[in-house]
Design a protein around this motif. Structure first.
Motif, PDB file in Angstrom:
ATOM      1  N   LEU A  93      51.445  49.869   7.416  1.00 24.98           N
ATOM      2  CA  LEU A  93      50.094  50.706   8.159  1.00 24.98           C
ATOM      3  C   LEU A  93      50.613  51.673   7.235  1.00 24.98           C
ATOM      4  N   PRO A  94      50.221  52.183   6.345  1.00 24.05           N
ATOM      5  CA  PRO A  94      51.098  53.932   5.058  1.00 24.05           C
ATOM      6  C   PRO A  94      50.411  54.324   6.110  1.00 24.05           C
ATOM      7  N   LEU A  95      49.101  55.139   6.963  1.00 26.61           N
ATOM      8  CA  LEU A  95      48.807  56.277   7.367  1.00 26.61           C
ATOM      9  C   LEU A  95      49.449  56.837   8.517  1.00 26.61           C
ATOM     10  N   LEU A  96      50.762  55.445   9.013  1.00 25.25           N
ATOM     11  CA  LEU A  96      51.968  55.702  10.025  1.00 25.25           C
ATOM     12  C   LEU A  96      53.240  56.459   9.219  1.00 25.25           C
ATOM     13  N   ARG A  97      52.920  56.608   7.809  1.00 21.67           N
ATOM     14  CA  ARG A  97      54.245  57.026   7.106  1.00 21.67           C
ATOM     15  C   ARG A  97      54.921  57.710   8.029  1.00 21.67           C
ATOM     16  N   PRO A  98      54.017  59.127   7.997  1.00 19.27           N
ATOM     17  CA  PRO A  98      55.461  60.071   8.503  1.00 19.27           C
ATOM     18  C   PRO A  98      55.695  60.051   9.905  1.00 19.27           C
ATOM     19  N   VAL A  99      55.928  59.248  10.237  1.00 20.36           N
ATOM     20  CA  VAL A  99      56.863  58.778  11.560  1.00 20.36           C
ATOM     21  C   VAL A  99      58.429  58.713  10.389  1.00 20.36           C
ATOM     22  N   ARG A 122      63.940  61.002  20.404  1.00 17.38           N
ATOM     23  CA  ARG A 122      63.461  60.240  19.284  1.00 17.38           C
ATOM     24  C   ARG A 122      62.584  59.605  20.250  1.00 17.38           C
ATOM     25  N   VAL A 123      62.572  58.320  20.523  1.00 11.57           N
ATOM     26  CA  VAL A 123      61.462  58.258  21.891  1.00 11.57           C
ATOM     27  C   VAL A 123      60.036  58.372  21.896  1.00 11.57           C
ATOM     28  N   MET A 124      60.276  59.379  22.674  1.00 15.51           N
ATOM     29  CA  MET A 124      59.159  61.091  22.872  1.00 15.51           C
ATOM     30  C   MET A 124      58.950  61.505  21.992  1.00 15.51           C
ATOM     31  N   VAL A 125      59.555  61.188  20.676  1.00 14.94           N
ATOM     32  CA  VAL A 125      58.943  61.809  18.987  1.00 14.94           C
ATOM     33  C   VAL A 125      58.222  60.813  18.475  1.00 14.94           C
ATOM     34  N   TYR A 126      58.950  59.527  18.437  1.00 15.84           N
ATOM     35  CA  TYR A 126      58.117  58.483  18.031  1.00 15.84           C
ATOM     36  C   TYR A 126      57.160  58.480  18.523  1.00 15.84           C
ATOM     37  N   SER A 127      57.028  58.726  19.764  1.00 21.42           N
ATOM     38  CA  SER A 127      56.210  57.447  20.720  1.00 21.42           C
ATOM     39  C   SER A 127      54.889  58.804  20.311  1.00 21.42           C
ATOM     40  N   GLY A 128      55.482  59.947  20.215  1.00 20.23           N
ATOM     41  CA  GLY A 128      54.118  60.741  20.239  1.00 20.23           C
ATOM     42  C   GLY A 128      53.782  60.836  19.065  1.00 20.23           C
ATOM     43  N   LEU A 129      54.136  61.249  17.419  1.00 20.35           N
ATOM     44  CA  LEU A 129      53.905  61.189  16.552  1.00 20.35           C
ATOM     45  C   LEU A 129      52.820  59.479  15.911  1.00 20.35           C
ATOM     46  N   THR A 130      52.767  58.687  16.217  1.00 25.54           N
ATOM     47  CA  THR A 130      52.820  57.096  15.772  1.00 25.54           C
ATOM     48  C   THR A 130      50.888  57.052  17.349  1.00 25.54           C
ATOM     49  N   VAL A 185      37.260  45.084  16.689  1.00 28.80           N
ATOM     50  CA  VAL A 185      38.920  44.596  16.515  1.00 28.80           C
ATOM     51  C   VAL A 185      39.549  45.987  16.330  1.00 28.80           C
ATOM     52  N   VAL A 186      39.680  46.539  15.537  1.00 25.88           N
ATOM     53  CA  VAL A 186      40.159  48.026  15.809  1.00 25.88           C
ATOM     54  C   VAL A 186      40.363  48.762  17.148  1.00 25.88           C
ATOM     55  N   ALA A 187      39.387  48.436  18.303  1.00 24.39           N
ATOM     56  CA  ALA A 187      39.948  49.159  19.878  1.00 24.39           C
ATOM     57  C   ALA A 187      40.407  48.214  20.054  1.00 24.39           C
ATOM     58  N   VAL A 188      40.657  47.309  20.318  1.00 26.32           N
ATOM     59  CA  VAL A 188      41.610  45.674  20.802  1.00 26.32           C
ATOM     60  C   VAL A 188      42.935  45.954  20.188  1.00 26.32           C
ATOM     61  N   GLY A 189      43.298  46.415  19.002  1.00 28.55           N
ATOM     62  CA  GLY A 189      44.967  46.917  18.683  1.00 28.55           C
ATOM     63  C   GLY A 189      44.718  48.529  19.257  1.00 28.55           C
ATOM     64  N   MET A 190      44.038  49.311  19.069  1.00 30.46           N
ATOM     65  CA  MET A 190      44.218  50.632  19.514  1.00 30.46           C
ATOM     66  C   MET A 190      44.826  50.502  21.332  1.00 30.46           C
ATOM     67  N   MET A 191      44.111  49.923  22.245  1.00 34.46           N
ATOM     68  CA  MET A 191      43.618  49.656  23.315  1.00 34.46           C
ATOM     69  C   MET A 191      45.837  48.928  23.886  1.00 34.46           C
ATOM     70  N   ALA A 192      46.266  48.235  23.355  1.00 31.79           N
ATOM     71  CA  ALA A 192      46.997  47.632  23.544  1.00 31.79           C
ATOM     72  C   ALA A 192      48.491  48.404  23.152  1.00 31.79           C
ATOM     73  N   CYS A 193      48.386  49.053  21.391  1.00 26.50           N
ATOM     74  CA  CYS A 193      48.966  50.331  21.472  1.00 26.50           C
ATOM     75  C   CYS A 193      48.693  51.454  22.441  1.00 26.50           C
ATOM     76  N   GLY A 194      48.265  52.051  22.458  1.00 25.76           N
ATOM     77  CA  GLY A 194      48.521  52.571  23.706  1.00 25.76           C
ATOM     78  C   GLY A 194      48.875  52.413  24.762  1.00 25.76           C
ATOM     79  N   LEU A 195      48.755  51.072  25.559  1.00 22.90           N
ATOM     80  CA  LEU A 195      49.307  50.637  26.591  1.00 22.90           C
ATOM     81  C   LEU A 195      50.760  50.783  26.410  1.00 22.90           C
ATOM     82  N   ALA A 196      51.299  50.163  25.700  1.00 25.50           N
ATOM     83  CA  ALA A 196      53.058  50.474  24.709  1.00 25.50           C
ATOM     84  C   ALA A 196      53.337  51.654  24.101  1.00 25.50           C
ATOM     85  N   LEU A 197      52.874  52.398  24.328  1.00 23.01           N
ATOM     86  CA  LEU A 197      53.000  53.667  23.521  1.00 23.01           C
ATOM     87  C   LEU A 197      53.410  54.748  24.976  1.00 23.01           C
TER      88      LEU A 197
END
Length: 233
Positions: A93-99, A122-130, A185-197
């Motif tokens: 996912l190259p769009l996450l490269r700034p992390v 670091r956890v908060m910055v990584y998670s916030g940027l992601t 499909v994108v919505a499902v992925g974003m919901m899962a990532c949102g819960l985790a992050l």
């Protein structure tokens, strides 16, 4: 190889050499991808092809860097994947490269013997940027496939950003929803990532507060005489 394990000298030199070019490439990728989607109906086809070319070239640089770092690390592919999970994610996912900028910042600080970010920071910055980058990438992707779909409610990029924010926050207002298979499909992925992050950010912030309060409590207790409260005889 974890962040605490020493890197092979050749890998260390390669990382230093590629810090600048990869940072520029990440911005070029993000810009090219964004312009190609948002200006799809405004720019001539030649400009759109140019945006696609620079986007793919940036991605190819990320893949080449990953392959070189794998070779210089001296690790097997599976072990390298496990110990460099963030590097693997930003290649997929190259769009996450700034992390990766957070890791680069820590490396620069370590080389100059300056303070680095703590674990919770670091956890908060990584998670916030992601979260921010995932939201932006999800909004772009959904807008691309939804804007011309029959019966779509996401017809502007503003709608896509609003939907992405509500989805990552797991609020789900339902006023705008994706209708295409790719959008869902994108919505499902974003919901899962949102819960985790968001859980990671909340948990790290809570742990940091607890540790801060505990240190304050220990400091107050340490300032009292052993027999009781201050002033007691």
């Amino acid at each position: 190889m974890s962040d605490r394990a020493p890197k092979p000298p050749r890998l260390e030199r390669w990382d230093r050499r590629m810090e600048g070019p990869l940072a520029v490439a990440s911005l070029v990728y993000l810009t090219g991808y964004t312009v190609r989607i948002l200006a799809h109906h405004r720019l001539p086809q030649g400009w759109l092809d140019l945006c696609l070319t620079v986007t793919l070239a940036s991605w190819a640089l990320f893949v080449a860097d990953y392959a070189v770092r794998l070779r210089l690390s001296g690790l097997g592919p599976l072990r390298f994947l496990r110990t460099h999970l963030l590097d693997t994610v930003v290649v997929v996912l190259p769009l996450l490269r700034p992390v990766r900028m957070v890791s680069i910042y820590n490396q620069i600080q370590r080389r100059h013997d300056k303070p680095r970010l703590g674990l919770y920071a670091r956890v908060m910055v990584y998670s916030g940027l992601t979260v921010a980058l995932l939201g932006f990438a999800g909004a772009l992707t959904v807008y691309r496939y939804e804007v011309d779909a029959p019966g779509a409610s996401i017809v502007t990029f503003g709608d896509a950003v609003w939907w992405a924010s509500a989805t990552l926050a797991t609020v789900g207002y339902g006023d705008v929803v994706p209708v295409t298979p790719i959008g869902r499909v994108v919505a499902v992925g974003m919901m899962a990532c949102g819960l985790a992050l968001l859980g990671a950010v909340t948990g790290s912030f809570s742990s940091w507060l607890i540790q801060s309060f505990r240190r304050e409590g220990e400091g107050e207790d340490g300032g009292r005489p052993p027999g009781g409260s201050p002033g007691a005889s």
